[in-house]
Design a protein around this motif. Structure first.
Motif, short mmCIF file in Angstrom:
data_model
loop_
_atom_site.label_atom_id
_atom_site.label_comp_id
_atom_site.label_asym_id
_atom_site.label_seq_id
_atom_site.Cartn_x
_atom_site.Cartn_y
_atom_site.Cartn_z
N VAL A 46 13.03 5.76 -44.89
CA VAL A 46 14.08 5.44 -43.93
C VAL A 46 13.97 6.42 -42.76
N GLU A 47 13.94 5.89 -41.55
CA GLU A 47 13.93 6.72 -40.35
C GLU A 47 15.13 6.36 -39.49
N MET A 48 15.52 7.29 -38.60
CA MET A 48 16.73 7.11 -37.80
C MET A 48 16.40 7.13 -36.30
N ALA A 49 17.21 6.42 -35.54
CA ALA A 49 17.16 6.47 -34.08
C ALA A 49 18.58 6.36 -33.56
N GLU A 50 18.88 7.08 -32.47
CA GLU A 50 20.25 7.12 -31.97
C GLU A 50 20.57 6.04 -30.96
N ASP A 51 19.58 5.29 -30.48
CA ASP A 51 19.84 4.19 -29.56
C ASP A 51 18.63 3.27 -29.51
N GLY A 52 18.76 2.17 -28.79
CA GLY A 52 17.70 1.19 -28.75
C GLY A 52 16.42 1.68 -28.09
N LEU A 53 16.54 2.51 -27.07
CA LEU A 53 15.34 3.03 -26.40
C LEU A 53 14.52 3.89 -27.34
N ARG A 54 15.20 4.78 -28.08
CA ARG A 54 14.49 5.60 -29.04
C ARG A 54 13.89 4.74 -30.16
N ALA A 55 14.61 3.70 -30.55
CA ALA A 55 14.10 2.80 -31.58
C ALA A 55 12.82 2.12 -31.12
N ARG A 56 12.77 1.69 -29.86
CA ARG A 56 11.57 1.04 -29.34
C ARG A 56 10.36 1.97 -29.42
N GLN A 57 10.57 3.22 -29.09
CA GLN A 57 9.48 4.19 -29.17
C GLN A 57 8.96 4.35 -30.60
N MET A 58 9.90 4.30 -31.56
CA MET A 58 9.51 4.46 -32.96
C MET A 58 8.79 3.23 -33.49
N LEU A 59 9.12 2.05 -32.96
CA LEU A 59 8.48 0.82 -33.42
C LEU A 59 6.96 0.91 -33.26
N SER A 60 6.52 1.45 -32.14
CA SER A 60 5.10 1.45 -31.83
C SER A 60 4.29 2.38 -32.71
N ARG A 61 4.92 3.43 -33.22
CA ARG A 61 4.16 4.40 -34.03
C ARG A 61 4.47 4.32 -35.52
N TRP A 62 5.58 3.69 -35.88
CA TRP A 62 6.00 3.71 -37.28
C TRP A 62 5.93 2.34 -37.96
N HIS A 63 6.04 1.27 -37.19
CA HIS A 63 5.93 -0.10 -37.69
C HIS A 63 6.88 -0.37 -38.87
N PRO A 64 8.19 -0.32 -38.66
CA PRO A 64 9.13 -0.59 -39.76
C PRO A 64 9.05 -2.04 -40.23
N ASP A 65 9.43 -2.23 -41.49
CA ASP A 65 9.48 -3.59 -42.06
C ASP A 65 10.79 -4.29 -41.74
N LEU A 66 11.80 -3.50 -41.35
CA LEU A 66 13.14 -4.06 -41.16
C LEU A 66 13.97 -3.08 -40.34
N ILE A 67 14.92 -3.59 -39.56
CA ILE A 67 15.76 -2.74 -38.72
C ILE A 67 17.22 -3.05 -38.98
N PHE A 68 18.02 -1.99 -39.23
CA PHE A 68 19.49 -2.08 -39.19
C PHE A 68 19.93 -1.44 -37.89
N THR A 69 20.74 -2.13 -37.11
CA THR A 69 21.17 -1.57 -35.83
C THR A 69 22.65 -1.80 -35.58
N ASP A 70 23.28 -0.81 -34.96
CA ASP A 70 24.65 -0.96 -34.48
C ASP A 70 24.64 -1.87 -33.26
N TRP A 71 25.79 -2.44 -32.94
CA TRP A 71 25.91 -3.32 -31.77
C TRP A 71 26.02 -2.48 -30.50
N ASN A 72 27.03 -1.61 -30.45
CA ASN A 72 27.30 -0.81 -29.25
C ASN A 72 26.66 0.57 -29.34
#
Length: 307
Positions: A46-72
């Motif tokens: 399990v890895e964490m990101a504090e917002d969508g921009l940080r999450a996008r950066q992690m997608l490219s290097r970590w390749h998660p199988d699934l994402i849980f995200t807050d709305w706001n």
């Protein structure tokens, strides 16, 4: 005892050990809580990101199988994140290696308009706050065991929206359309299986977090409310009483710092025993419940004298 799974899916906890899940939320406490629930449920990484921009950066290097995200969230919220991921199916994006990665929104929003907005953004599933361990884990099971076709069109990119979105609400049902009491043995058995899975997930969560804190106590109370309601719906009176006893204990103690993890574990064990006791062994169920009542009375009395 064999390990149970949620009745609605066949995914077992051991199947989650290789799973990589990204949790995106700007609230550090919620981040940690979701992460602890997932790890307690068997998710391997399990890895964490504090917002969508940080999450996008992690997608490219970590390749998660699934994402849980807050709305706001600041900078980029959950729906904008989902849109940017789905858009990569048409316009290649170096930050998005997998435009079809499942996206689950964890939110307090539940109006039909908001649900439709999220569906149009390409969200797979929802978990409604306040959530329980089983609410999160059941969404994982659903997207992995019942994947929907991925649609790419001019009007929409994302999972097929023809299946009705299921809002995973964790609290007691209170609407006029809620089902009446049921006494069918098949439904009672399914209800008992669901309760068992929920309690085991909660027990593992408390172990992962090293005991009872404010968040786990709130979640425990919520699970007991739901367990009591479920048991009442199928006329499982002993389980209902045991659930109510745990709520009586937490109410009387008045805070997470005064609730003992060992007492909660006694309740979990008692409820598990009640769930596994055949109807013809009512004397065993009565004995378990009397012992539980004694434990609660002793702990409450001790706390009142110390106050």
């Amino acid at each position: 005892m064999s390990r149970r799974t949620l009745p609605s899916a066949s995914l077992r906890p051991e199947d989650l050990s290789s799973l990589k899940v990204l949790v995106v939320d700007d609230n550090a406490n919620v981040q940690r809580l979701i992460g602890d629930v997932l790890r307690a449920g068997g998710v391997g990484r399990v890895e964490m990101a504090e917002d969508g921009l940080r999450a996008r950066q992690m997608l490219s290097r970590w390749h998660p199988d699934l994402i849980f995200t807050d709305w706001n969230m600041p900078l980029m919220g959950g729906l904008d994140l989902a849109r940017s991921i789905r858009r990569a199916a048409v316009h290649p994006d170096r930050f998005v290696p997998n435009p079809q990665v499942p996206v689950i929104v964890v939110t307090a929003r539940r109006s039909q308009q908001e649900v439709e907005e999220a569906r149009l953004a390409g969200v797979n599933e929802f978990v409604i706050k306040p959530f329980t361990p089983a609410a999160l884990l059941s969404r994982i099971q659903l997207v992995l065991t019942k994947p929907r076709p991925f649609i790419v069109s001019e009007a929409y990119i994302g999972p097929d929206r023809r299946r009705r979105v299921e809002l995973s609400y964790s609290g007691p049902l209170r609407r006029m359309s809620d089902p009446e009491e049921v006494v069918d043995e098949v439904e009672r058995s399914a209800t008992r299986d669901t309760i068992s899975v929920e309690l085991e997930a909660l027990r593992r969560l408390i172990q992962v977090r090293g005991g009872v804190d404010r968040e786990t106590l709130k979640m425990t109370y919520r699970v007991m409310q739901h367990t009591s309601f479920r048991a009442r719906q199928v006329r499982d009176e002993m389980v209902e009483q045991a659930s109510n006893l745990l709520m009586t204990y937490t109410d009387a103690m008045g805070g997470a710092d005064r609730c003992e993890a060992a007492v909660l574990d006694v309740h979990f064990n008692a409820i598990r025993t009640l769930l596994e006791t055949p109807p013809e062994d009512a004397h065993i169920a009565s004995k378990v419940l009397r012992h539980l009542e004694t434990v609660v009375q002793q702990r409450v009395s001790r706390a009142q004298k110390a106050a």
